[in-house]
Design a protein around this motif. Structure first.
Motif, PDB file in Angstrom:
ATOM      1  N   ALA A 133      -0.153  15.324   7.859  1.00 29.95           N
ATOM      2  CA  ALA A 133       1.181  15.662   7.347  1.00 29.95           C
ATOM      3  C   ALA A 133       2.067  14.417   7.316  1.00 29.95           C
ATOM      4  N   ALA A 134       1.989  13.618   8.393  1.00 30.00           N
ATOM      5  CA  ALA A 134       2.831  12.409   8.478  1.00 30.00           C
ATOM      6  C   ALA A 134       2.433  11.389   7.397  1.00 30.00           C
ATOM      7  N   VAL A 135       1.128  11.221   7.203  1.00 31.03           N
ATOM      8  CA  VAL A 135       0.649  10.260   6.198  1.00 31.03           C
ATOM      9  C   VAL A 135       0.991  10.759   4.783  1.00 31.03           C
ATOM     10  N   SER A 136       0.836  12.076   4.564  1.00 32.03           N
ATOM     11  CA  SER A 136       1.146  12.645   3.244  1.00 32.03           C
ATOM     12  C   SER A 136       2.623  12.450   2.899  1.00 32.03           C
ATOM     13  N   ALA A 137       3.485  12.617   3.913  1.00 32.31           N
ATOM     14  CA  ALA A 137       4.921  12.441   3.674  1.00 32.31           C
ATOM     15  C   ALA A 137       5.216  10.994   3.270  1.00 32.31           C
ATOM     16  N   ALA A 138       4.589  10.038   3.979  1.00 26.12           N
ATOM     17  CA  ALA A 138       4.788   8.622   3.647  1.00 26.12           C
ATOM     18  C   ALA A 138       4.274   8.339   2.231  1.00 26.12           C
ATOM     19  N   PHE A 139       3.179   8.966   1.873  1.00 26.95           N
ATOM     20  CA  PHE A 139       2.585   8.787   0.537  1.00 26.95           C
ATOM     21  C   PHE A 139       3.532   9.320  -0.547  1.00 26.95           C
ATOM     22  N   LEU A 140       4.093  10.496  -0.260  1.00 26.17           N
ATOM     23  CA  LEU A 140       4.979  11.147  -1.229  1.00 26.17           C
ATOM     24  C   LEU A 140       6.255  10.325  -1.470  1.00 26.17           C
ATOM     25  N   PHE A 141       6.732   9.670  -0.409  1.00 23.50           N
ATOM     26  CA  PHE A 141       7.979   8.878  -0.545  1.00 23.50           C
ATOM     27  C   PHE A 141       7.710   7.454  -1.021  1.00 23.50           C
ATOM     28  N   GLN A 142       6.451   7.067  -1.098  1.00 21.56           N
ATOM     29  CA  GLN A 142       6.095   5.690  -1.463  1.00 21.56           C
ATOM     30  C   GLN A 142       6.543   5.379  -2.903  1.00 21.56           C
ATOM     31  N   PRO A 143       7.457   4.425  -3.090  1.00 20.75           N
ATOM     32  CA  PRO A 143       7.942   4.169  -4.452  1.00 20.75           C
ATOM     33  C   PRO A 143       7.032   3.242  -5.272  1.00 20.75           C
ATOM     34  N   ALA A 144       6.222   2.394  -4.592  1.00 21.92           N
ATOM     35  CA  ALA A 144       5.420   1.409  -5.331  1.00 21.92           C
ATOM     36  C   ALA A 144       4.100   2.023  -5.796  1.00 21.92           C
ATOM     37  N   LEU A 145       3.858   1.960  -7.099  1.00 25.35           N
ATOM     38  CA  LEU A 145       2.641   2.570  -7.658  1.00 25.35           C
ATOM     39  C   LEU A 145       1.372   1.922  -7.094  1.00 25.35           C
ATOM     40  N   GLY A 146       1.413   0.578  -6.920  1.00 24.94           N
ATOM     41  CA  GLY A 146       0.243  -0.132  -6.390  1.00 24.94           C
ATOM     42  C   GLY A 146      -0.124   0.378  -5.002  1.00 24.94           C
ATOM     43  N   SER A 147       0.902   0.551  -4.161  1.00 24.43           N
ATOM     44  CA  SER A 147       0.644   1.049  -2.795  1.00 24.43           C
ATOM     45  C   SER A 147       0.099   2.468  -2.838  1.00 24.43           C
ATOM     46  N   ARG A 148       0.626   3.268  -3.768  1.00 22.68           N
ATOM     47  CA  ARG A 148       0.136   4.653  -3.888  1.00 22.68           C
ATOM     48  C   ARG A 148      -1.342   4.670  -4.280  1.00 22.68           C
ATOM     49  N   ILE A 149      -1.711   3.789  -5.198  1.00 18.76           N
ATOM     50  CA  ILE A 149      -3.119   3.742  -5.620  1.00 18.76           C
ATOM     51  C   ILE A 149      -4.002   3.308  -4.448  1.00 18.76           C
ATOM     52  N   LEU A 150      -3.498   2.325  -3.689  1.00 22.47           N
ATOM     53  CA  LEU A 150      -4.223   1.860  -2.500  1.00 22.47           C
ATOM     54  C   LEU A 150      -4.425   3.017  -1.508  1.00 22.47           C
ATOM     55  N   MET A 151      -3.359   3.788  -1.322  1.00 22.89           N
ATOM     56  CA  MET A 151      -3.445   4.925  -0.389  1.00 22.89           C
ATOM     57  C   MET A 151      -4.399   5.989  -0.919  1.00 22.89           C
ATOM     58  N   LEU A 152      -4.379   6.212  -2.245  1.00 22.90           N
ATOM     59  CA  LEU A 152      -5.308   7.197  -2.835  1.00 22.90           C
ATOM     60  C   LEU A 152      -6.754   6.803  -2.520  1.00 22.90           C
ATOM     61  N   LEU A 153      -7.053   5.498  -2.682  1.00 20.19           N
ATOM     62  CA  LEU A 153      -8.423   5.043  -2.405  1.00 20.19           C
ATOM     63  C   LEU A 153      -8.776   5.252  -0.929  1.00 20.19           C
ATOM     64  N   ALA A 154      -7.787   4.979  -0.052  1.00 22.18           N
ATOM     65  CA  ALA A 154      -8.025   5.190   1.384  1.00 22.18           C
ATOM     66  C   ALA A 154      -8.247   6.675   1.681  1.00 22.18           C
ATOM     67  N   PHE A 155      -7.484   7.551   1.022  1.00 22.63           N
ATOM     68  CA  PHE A 155      -7.648   8.996   1.238  1.00 22.63           C
ATOM     69  C   PHE A 155      -9.025   9.461   0.750  1.00 22.63           C
ATOM     70  N   MET A 156      -9.472   8.891  -0.374  1.00 27.23           N
ATOM     71  CA  MET A 156     -10.801   9.278  -0.883  1.00 27.23           C
ATOM     72  C   MET A 156     -11.882   8.871   0.114  1.00 27.23           C
ATOM     73  N   ALA A 157     -11.714   7.659   0.670  1.00 24.44           N
ATOM     74  CA  ALA A 157     -12.695   7.187   1.672  1.00 24.44           C
ATOM     75  C   ALA A 157     -12.662   8.096   2.903  1.00 24.44           C
ATOM     76  N   ALA A 158     -11.444   8.477   3.323  1.00 24.58           N
ATOM     77  CA  ALA A 158     -11.313   9.350   4.503  1.00 24.58           C
ATOM     78  C   ALA A 158     -11.929  10.721   4.228  1.00 24.58           C
ATOM     79  N   ALA A 159     -11.692  11.257   3.016  1.00 22.25           N
ATOM     80  CA  ALA A 159     -12.256  12.576   2.676  1.00 22.25           C
ATOM     81  C   ALA A 159     -13.785  12.508   2.678  1.00 22.25           C
ATOM     82  N   ARG A 160     -14.316  11.382   2.194  1.00 21.93           N
ATOM     83  CA  ARG A 160     -15.774  11.211   2.209  1.00 21.93           C
ATOM     84  C   ARG A 160     -16.266  11.155   3.659  1.00 21.93           C
TER      85      ARG A 160
END
Lengths: 189, 222
Positions: free
Chosen positions: B45-72
């Motif tokens: 929940a805490a990480v998702s909130a930080a992701f949702l408020f993240q204004p930089a698209l590059g950082s969001r993409i980086l986080m998406l890749l990290a989330f995909m790795a975590a889900a795997r």
């Protein structure tokens, strides 16, 4: 044994849990149906909510809707995603519309009518939400197909719910037990 | 490994699928042994909130890749193709309504900058939250309070439905569904399955703290 289990049908918390479990089960079946976007669902998991409109008082009816959303989100692991938001908005609106239609229409409205109203309103809210969070203005392009889908699935669910309510011995027992013990399981969740 | 010549392609594909499912199962077991469900959900929940408020698209993409790795890592199914196709659909839908500077014209379609960036941002957010959620929500998660106990009872009934041996035939669906309801109902739900309160290794707690700190640090830096 049978008597004890019949008596439990007067317990609203237990009936809510059982119907919630059926929502999870139908949701799992729905999960297997391919869809263009993860939140676009057929809505068959709303069947137990449709059946509960005549069984449970409003507070427990709303608890059932929340149990459905939370449980399905935990099973599919989507609790913190937009999918849960779509599910929450769609389910709550459908539940409230079905409840209101049942109470306002009484015998004048069939389960098919209640179901179609619930499905179409659920889909309409999801299209509005899709406009805000996913598609922007282009959401209006998916609206006709999405609303038509609600019309079809709502009709089919309504037909099944009508047949089930008329023929099911479980449903007849639950109706009579809940009516006979209105206070059991506490009226307020 | 070279393909086995005598074996039909379908059998090889089935064997490959079975091996993948087995590997996912092993990863899921390791993940569940590492994190307490409630702690993982709170961190998610805490990480998702930080992701949702993240204004930089590059950082969001980086986080998406990290989330995909975590889900795997959590043993969940991660399909790069499905992710790309859904994202492309979201971007394409956003491009249908032109907003901002015109970047290109492809016949009747006008590619505009703002619509493109908004589409990418929405697609990344949509997919990112799904993968963050997949990684952080375990089936063993138990919610507190009376509502939590009703959800837990519903899970007990759900397990019974899944284990039900009877049949559900289209021709007699109403009667079969009624029989299922009666069978599942016969016994009251036993106390909900507990998480067993098993202790998790310090490594798991440290990883969760690190993930939350990294997500919020990225937000602070943006």
């Amino acid at each position: 044994m049978r008597e004890a289990s019949e008596r439990r049908l007067g317990d609203k918390a237990d009936v809510t849990a059982l119907l919630g479990a059926f929502c999870f089960f139908l949701s799992a079946i729905e999960y297997m149906v391919p869809k263009p976007l993860p939140f676009m669902r057929l809505g068959i998991a709303n069947l137990p909510i449709l059946l509960a409109a005549d069984l449970l008082p409003l507070p427990w009816f709303l608890v059932l809707a929340l149990v459905k959303v939370v449980g399905m989100s935990v099973i599919s692991g989507s609790l913190f995603s937009y999918i849960a938001l779509f599910s929450l908005a769609g389910t709550l609106v459908a539940a409230l519309v079905m409840w209101a239609a049942r109470r306002a229409g009484g015998r004048l409205i069939s389960a098919v009518g209640v179901s179609v109203l619930g499905a179409v309103s659920s889909n309409a809210v999801q299209v509005l939400l899709a406009r805000v969070v996913v598609f922007g203005e282009a959401a209006r392009l998916i609206a006709p197909a999405f609303l038509a889908m609600g019309l079809v699935t709502g009709t089919l669910l309504g037909l099944f719910a009508e047949a089930f309510a008329a023929k099911s011995s479980w449903y007849a027992l639950a109706s009579s037990q809940l009516a006979a013990r209105p206070g059991e399981g506490r009226d307020e969740p | 490994m070279s393909p086995e010549p005598g074996r039909p392609a379908a059998a090889r594909a089935a064997a490959r699928k079975a091996r993948a499912a087995e590997a996912r199962g092993r990863r899921r077991e390791r993940w569940e042994a590492l994190f307490a469900p409630w702690a993982l959900a709170a961190a998610g929940a805490a990480v998702s909130a930080a992701f949702l408020f993240q204004p930089a698209l590059g950082s969001r993409i980086l986080m998406l890749l990290a989330f995909m790795a975590a889900a795997r890592g959590a043993g969940k199914r991660v399909s790069v193709l499905a992710t790309v196709l859904i994202s492309a659909g979201i971007v394409a839908a956003n491009l249908l309504v032109p907003v901002g500077r015109v970047l290109a014209r492809l016949g009747p379609l006008v590619l505009t900058e703002t619509a493109l960036l908004e589409g990418i941002e929405r697609a990344v957010t949509f997919e990112g939250l799904i993968y963050a959620s997949k990684a952080s929500i375990l089936p063993g998660l138990r919610l507190p309070g009376r509502f939590g106990s009703i959800v837990a009872s519903a899970f007990v009934y759900y397990e019974r439905i899944v284990e039900y041996k009877g049949r559900l035939r289209p021709a007699s669906l109403v009667a079969d569904a009624d029989e299922l309801m009666l069978r599942v109902w016969e016994e009251p739900p036993a106390g909900p399955r507990r998480d067993a309160g098993a202790r998790r290794p310090a490594r798991g707690w440290a990883l969760l703290a690190l993930a939350v700190a990294a997500a919020w640090a990225l937000l602070a830096l943006s």
